[in-house]
Scaffold this motif. Structure first.
Motif, PDB file in Angstrom:
ATOM      1  N   TRP A   1       0.479   4.083   1.831  1.00  0.00           N
ATOM      2  CA  TRP A   1       0.177   4.001   0.397  1.00  0.00           C
ATOM      3  C   TRP A   1       0.912   5.105  -0.348  1.00  0.00           C
ATOM      4  O   TRP A   1       1.092   6.210   0.153  1.00  0.00           O
ATOM      5  CB  TRP A   1      -1.328   4.086   0.184  1.00  0.00           C
ATOM      6  CG  TRP A   1      -1.770   3.982  -1.247  1.00  0.00           C
ATOM      7  CD1 TRP A   1      -2.649   4.776  -1.897  1.00  0.00           C
ATOM      8  CD2 TRP A   1      -1.334   3.014  -2.212  1.00  0.00           C
ATOM      9  NE1 TRP A   1      -2.792   4.371  -3.190  1.00  0.00           N
ATOM     10  CE2 TRP A   1      -1.995   3.296  -3.411  1.00  0.00           C
ATOM     11  CE3 TRP A   1      -0.439   1.932  -2.180  1.00  0.00           C
ATOM     12  CZ2 TRP A   1      -1.826   2.533  -4.576  1.00  0.00           C
ATOM     13  CZ3 TRP A   1      -0.255   1.179  -3.330  1.00  0.00           C
ATOM     14  CH2 TRP A   1      -0.947   1.481  -4.507  1.00  0.00           C
ATOM     15  N   ARG A   2       1.344   4.755  -1.572  1.00  0.00           N
ATOM     16  CA  ARG A   2       2.203   5.580  -2.406  1.00  0.00           C
ATOM     17  C   ARG A   2       3.537   5.819  -1.715  1.00  0.00           C
ATOM     18  O   ARG A   2       3.920   6.967  -1.469  1.00  0.00           O
ATOM     19  CB  ARG A   2       1.533   6.893  -2.785  1.00  0.00           C
ATOM     20  CG  ARG A   2       0.263   6.696  -3.625  1.00  0.00           C
ATOM     21  CD  ARG A   2       0.045   7.845  -4.572  1.00  0.00           C
ATOM     22  NE  ARG A   2      -1.139   7.675  -5.397  1.00  0.00           N
ATOM     23  CZ  ARG A   2      -1.365   8.306  -6.531  1.00  0.00           C
ATOM     24  NH1 ARG A   2      -0.471   9.152  -6.992  1.00  0.00           N
ATOM     25  NH2 ARG A   2      -2.471   8.106  -7.213  1.00  0.00           N
TER      26      ARG A   2
ATOM     27  N   SER B   1      -6.656  -3.439  -3.959  1.00  0.00           N
ATOM     28  CA  SER B   1      -7.797  -2.556  -4.193  1.00  0.00           C
ATOM     29  C   SER B   1      -7.393  -1.184  -4.711  1.00  0.00           C
ATOM     30  O   SER B   1      -8.218  -0.459  -5.258  1.00  0.00           O
ATOM     31  CB  SER B   1      -8.608  -2.400  -2.898  1.00  0.00           C
ATOM     32  OG  SER B   1      -7.801  -1.857  -1.870  1.00  0.00           O
ATOM     33  N   ASN B   2      -6.132  -0.833  -4.536  1.00  0.00           N
ATOM     34  CA  ASN B   2      -5.638   0.464  -5.016  1.00  0.00           C
ATOM     35  C   ASN B   2      -4.439   0.261  -5.931  1.00  0.00           C
ATOM     36  O   ASN B   2      -3.562  -0.571  -5.659  1.00  0.00           O
ATOM     37  CB  ASN B   2      -5.225   1.349  -3.847  1.00  0.00           C
ATOM     38  CG  ASN B   2      -6.410   1.814  -3.042  1.00  0.00           C
ATOM     39  OD1 ASN B   2      -7.264   2.535  -3.527  1.00  0.00           O
ATOM     40  ND2 ASN B   2      -6.484   1.389  -1.795  1.00  0.00           N
ATOM     41  N   THR B   3      -4.414   1.028  -6.999  1.00  0.00           N
ATOM     42  CA  THR B   3      -3.297   1.003  -7.939  1.00  0.00           C
ATOM     43  C   THR B   3      -3.010   2.416  -8.407  1.00  0.00           C
ATOM     44  O   THR B   3      -3.885   3.298  -8.331  1.00  0.00           O
ATOM     45  CB  THR B   3      -3.613   0.134  -9.175  1.00  0.00           C
ATOM     46  OG1 THR B   3      -4.781   0.663  -9.829  1.00  0.00           O
ATOM     47  CG2 THR B   3      -3.864  -1.314  -8.804  1.00  0.00           C
ATOM     48  N   TYR B   4      -1.798   2.651  -8.864  1.00  0.00           N
ATOM     49  CA  TYR B   4      -1.509   3.887  -9.571  1.00  0.00           C
ATOM     50  C   TYR B   4      -0.391   3.645 -10.570  1.00  0.00           C
ATOM     51  O   TYR B   4       0.377   2.691 -10.425  1.00  0.00           O
ATOM     52  CB  TYR B   4      -1.230   5.055  -8.632  1.00  0.00           C
ATOM     53  CG  TYR B   4       0.076   5.041  -7.878  1.00  0.00           C
ATOM     54  CD1 TYR B   4       0.239   4.240  -6.744  1.00  0.00           C
ATOM     55  CD2 TYR B   4       1.139   5.863  -8.251  1.00  0.00           C
ATOM     56  CE1 TYR B   4       1.423   4.250  -6.035  1.00  0.00           C
ATOM     57  CE2 TYR B   4       2.312   5.878  -7.538  1.00  0.00           C
ATOM     58  CZ  TYR B   4       2.449   5.080  -6.428  1.00  0.00           C
ATOM     59  OH  TYR B   4       3.634   5.089  -5.719  1.00  0.00           O
TER      60      TYR B   4
ATOM     61  N   SER C   1      -1.776  -6.104 -11.197  1.00  0.00           N
ATOM     62  CA  SER C   1      -2.673  -6.902 -10.357  1.00  0.00           C
ATOM     63  C   SER C   1      -1.839  -7.825  -9.489  1.00  0.00           C
ATOM     64  O   SER C   1      -0.625  -7.951  -9.686  1.00  0.00           O
ATOM     65  CB  SER C   1      -3.656  -7.706 -11.221  1.00  0.00           C
ATOM     66  OG  SER C   1      -2.958  -8.612 -12.056  1.00  0.00           O
TER      67      SER C   1
ATOM     68  N   ILE D   1       0.758  -1.379  -6.594  1.00  0.00           N
ATOM     69  CA  ILE D   1      -0.503  -1.969  -6.155  1.00  0.00           C
ATOM     70  C   ILE D   1      -0.456  -2.143  -4.646  1.00  0.00           C
ATOM     71  O   ILE D   1       0.569  -2.509  -4.076  1.00  0.00           O
ATOM     72  CB  ILE D   1      -0.760  -3.303  -6.883  1.00  0.00           C
ATOM     73  CG1 ILE D   1      -2.151  -3.848  -6.556  1.00  0.00           C
ATOM     74  CG2 ILE D   1       0.326  -4.322  -6.589  1.00  0.00           C
ATOM     75  CD1 ILE D   1      -2.596  -4.949  -7.517  1.00  0.00           C
ATOM     76  N   SER D   2      -1.585  -1.852  -4.014  1.00  0.00           N
ATOM     77  CA  SER D   2      -1.659  -1.919  -2.561  1.00  0.00           C
ATOM     78  C   SER D   2      -1.746  -3.368  -2.067  1.00  0.00           C
ATOM     79  O   SER D   2      -1.818  -4.301  -2.856  1.00  0.00           O
ATOM     80  CB  SER D   2      -2.872  -1.125  -2.066  1.00  0.00           C
ATOM     81  OG  SER D   2      -4.077  -1.701  -2.569  1.00  0.00           O
TER      82      SER D   2
END
Length: 123
Positions: A105-106, A56-59, A71, A51-52
Motif C-alpha cells: 500500500w502507498r 477500503s483504503n484511499t489517499y 472509488s 485506492i487499494s
C-alpha cells in the motif's frame, strides 16, 4: 495486454463537478492498486489519488483532499474519480494508472497508464 481507458473529462465552470472513469482490461483488476494522476500544461505529472485493491483504503494529494473522491467497482473493472468544487487550477489531463502487481500500500511506482482525459475548468 493491459489497457486503461479514461473517460468523462470535459469543460466545466469553477465550482462544478465531473466524474472520471477508467475502464481496465487485460489484468486481474481486483489485485491491483489503482491511482489517478494529472498533468497541466508546462508542469510535471502529479499524483492525485489512489485506492487499494478492495477499495477500503484511499489517499489523496493535499491539493484535492476534501474535494475529490476515488472509488472502484471490481465487478466492472473500473475506477472512478468524483471531482467536486472544481477550480481553474484543476485544469489538466487526467490519467489513471496501476501499480505493479504485488505492490504494498502507498506504492512508489506505477507502471501502466491510460491515454488520459482532458479536464478544463473555466473561471
Amino acid at each position: 495486454q493491459v489497457q486503461l481507458v479514461e473517460s468523462g473529462g470535459g469543460l466545466v465552470q469553477a465550482g462544478g463537478s465531473l466524474r472520471l472513469s477508467c475502464a481496465a482490461s487485460g489484468l486481474a483488476f481486483s489485485t491491483y492498486i489503482m491511482a489517478w494522476f494529472r498533468q497541466a500544461p508546462g508542469k510535471e505529472r502529479e499524483f492525485v489519488a489512489a485506492i487499494s485493491w478492495s477499495g477500503s483504503n484511499t489517499y489523496y494529494s493535499d491539493s484535492v483532499s476534501g474535494r475529490f473522491t476515488v472509488s472502484r467497482d471490481n465487478a466492472k473493472n473500473t475506477v472512478y474519480l468524483q471531482m467536486n468544487s472544481l477550480k481553474p487550477g484543476d485544469t489538466a489531463v487526467y490519467y489513471c494508472a496501476t501499480a505493479p502487481r504485488g505492490s504494498s500500500w502507498r506504492p512508489a511506482k506505477y507502471d501502466f497508464w491510460g491515454q488520459g482525459t482532458q479536464v478544463t475548468v473555466s473561471s
